[in-house]
Design a protein around this motif. Sequence first.
Motif, mmCIF file in Angstrom:
data_model
loop_
_atom_site.group_PDB
_atom_site.id
_atom_site.type_symbol
_atom_site.label_atom_id
_atom_site.label_comp_id
_atom_site.label_asym_id
_atom_site.label_seq_id
_atom_site.Cartn_x
_atom_site.Cartn_y
_atom_site.Cartn_z
ATOM 1 N N LEU A 42 10.089 -7.249 -6.388
ATOM 2 C CA LEU A 42 8.705 -6.939 -6.019
ATOM 3 C C LEU A 42 7.667 -6.966 -7.125
ATOM 4 O O LEU A 42 7.965 -6.821 -8.236
ATOM 5 C CB LEU A 42 8.419 -5.412 -5.641
ATOM 6 N N VAL A 43 6.560 -7.833 -6.949
ATOM 7 C CA VAL A 43 5.645 -8.175 -8.127
ATOM 8 C C VAL A 43 4.399 -7.492 -7.627
ATOM 9 O O VAL A 43 3.826 -7.683 -6.493
ATOM 10 C CB VAL A 43 5.395 -9.744 -8.392
ATOM 11 N N LYS A 44 3.684 -6.795 -8.659
ATOM 12 C CA LYS A 44 2.394 -6.091 -8.371
ATOM 13 C C LYS A 44 1.519 -7.132 -8.132
ATOM 14 O O LYS A 44 1.332 -8.111 -9.173
ATOM 15 C CB LYS A 44 2.133 -5.094 -9.682
ATOM 16 N N TYR A 45 0.702 -6.931 -7.193
ATOM 17 C CA TYR A 45 -0.516 -7.727 -6.816
ATOM 18 C C TYR A 45 -1.803 -7.219 -7.214
ATOM 19 O O TYR A 45 -2.452 -7.780 -7.450
ATOM 20 C CB TYR A 45 -0.177 -7.893 -5.132
ATOM 21 N N GLY A 46 -1.944 -5.829 -6.761
ATOM 22 C CA GLY A 46 -3.201 -5.359 -7.309
ATOM 23 C C GLY A 46 -3.117 -3.775 -7.186
ATOM 24 O O GLY A 46 -2.054 -3.323 -6.508
ATOM 25 N N GLU A 47 -4.056 -2.848 -7.348
ATOM 26 C CA GLU A 47 -4.334 -1.687 -7.293
ATOM 27 C C GLU A 47 -5.642 -1.349 -6.690
ATOM 28 O O GLU A 47 -6.657 -1.901 -7.082
ATOM 29 C CB GLU A 47 -3.964 -0.737 -8.670
ATOM 30 N N VAL A 48 -5.668 0.007 -5.766
ATOM 31 C CA VAL A 48 -6.862 0.347 -5.243
ATOM 32 C C VAL A 48 -6.873 1.820 -4.860
ATOM 33 O O VAL A 48 -6.029 2.078 -4.426
ATOM 34 C CB VAL A 48 -7.454 -0.794 -4.281
ATOM 35 N N GLU A 49 -7.681 2.590 -5.526
ATOM 36 C CA GLU A 49 -8.016 3.896 -5.353
ATOM 37 C C GLU A 49 -6.315 4.744 -5.134
ATOM 38 O O GLU A 49 -6.272 5.212 -4.064
ATOM 39 C CB GLU A 49 -8.564 4.142 -3.904
ATOM 40 N N GLY A 50 -5.736 4.379 -6.418
ATOM 41 C CA GLY A 50 -4.216 5.249 -5.934
ATOM 42 C C GLY A 50 -3.155 4.782 -5.231
ATOM 43 O O GLY A 50 -2.139 5.107 -5.336
ATOM 44 N N TRP A 51 -3.415 3.578 -4.752
ATOM 45 C CA TRP A 51 -2.413 2.479 -4.002
ATOM 46 C C TRP A 51 -2.125 1.617 -4.681
ATOM 47 O O TRP A 51 -3.057 0.799 -5.393
ATOM 48 C CB TRP A 51 -2.933 2.127 -2.552
ATOM 49 N N THR A 52 -0.762 0.961 -4.832
ATOM 50 C CA THR A 52 -0.469 -0.383 -5.430
ATOM 51 C C THR A 52 0.057 -1.560 -4.331
ATOM 52 O O THR A 52 0.807 -0.835 -3.597
ATOM 53 C CB THR A 52 0.688 0.040 -6.454
ATOM 54 N N VAL A 53 -0.475 -2.531 -4.513
ATOM 55 C CA VAL A 53 0.105 -3.497 -3.271
ATOM 56 C C VAL A 53 1.040 -4.420 -4.199
ATOM 57 O O VAL A 53 0.963 -4.741 -5.364
ATOM 58 C CB VAL A 53 -1.196 -4.250 -3.022
ATOM 59 N N TYR A 54 2.297 -4.548 -3.763
ATOM 60 C CA TYR A 54 3.267 -5.300 -4.011
ATOM 61 C C TYR A 54 3.395 -6.546 -3.051
ATOM 62 O O TYR A 54 3.355 -6.506 -2.049
ATOM 63 C CB TYR A 54 4.357 -4.742 -3.940
ATOM 64 N N ALA A 55 3.681 -7.757 -3.830
ATOM 65 C CA ALA A 55 4.266 -8.930 -3.018
ATOM 66 C C ALA A 55 5.795 -8.677 -3.198
ATOM 67 O O ALA A 55 6.141 -8.778 -4.487
ATOM 68 C CB ALA A 55 3.580 -10.368 -3.698
#
Length: 172
Positions: free
Chosen positions: A34-47
């Motif tokens: 899993l590679v971190k793609y981004g963050e928004v309002e307490g959530w982390t998006v992973y590729a």
Amino acid sequence: MKKFLNFAAATSFALSSAIAAYAQTPVPTASDVLVKYGEVEGWTVYANQTRGDCLIVRDFGLGSVQMGVTANKEVGYLGVFTKADLGLQNAAKSEVFVSIDGHLYAGVATATHGELKGGYSGGYILSDDPNFKRDLAKKYEMAVFPETKGAFVVDLKGTYKAMALGAKCLKH
């Protein structure tokens, strides 16, 4: 409680159909990259470089929530996990329920207490129901395992924006 038990009985057939439609677990395994793609309002998006998909994750207290889509991108999933004892027996499968603004949704919890990465137990819900996706995106609170000893509440703030960023991740 009676409403909850009636719902549990009524969803058994639909639940087994959803499981048959997607036999492989949609949630990432401990070996997935899993590679971190981004963050928004307490959530982390992973590729997920292993599977070629993306997921959104929010950690809170003793728990974690994951959302993403299955390999064919037609069915979404919601994974709910906790370090608390849910009373599940190892290697057993049981139902997992969430309540979003009074709407109940069901899935499967596989008893893996302490076997998932980080010592989490829990399960996931597969759904192609647009109401489920809409509730997750637009409502503010989700009760997991409602009316049980392992119940906990998840703040859904920012879910809409996280889902949008997750969709953007899927396009890359």
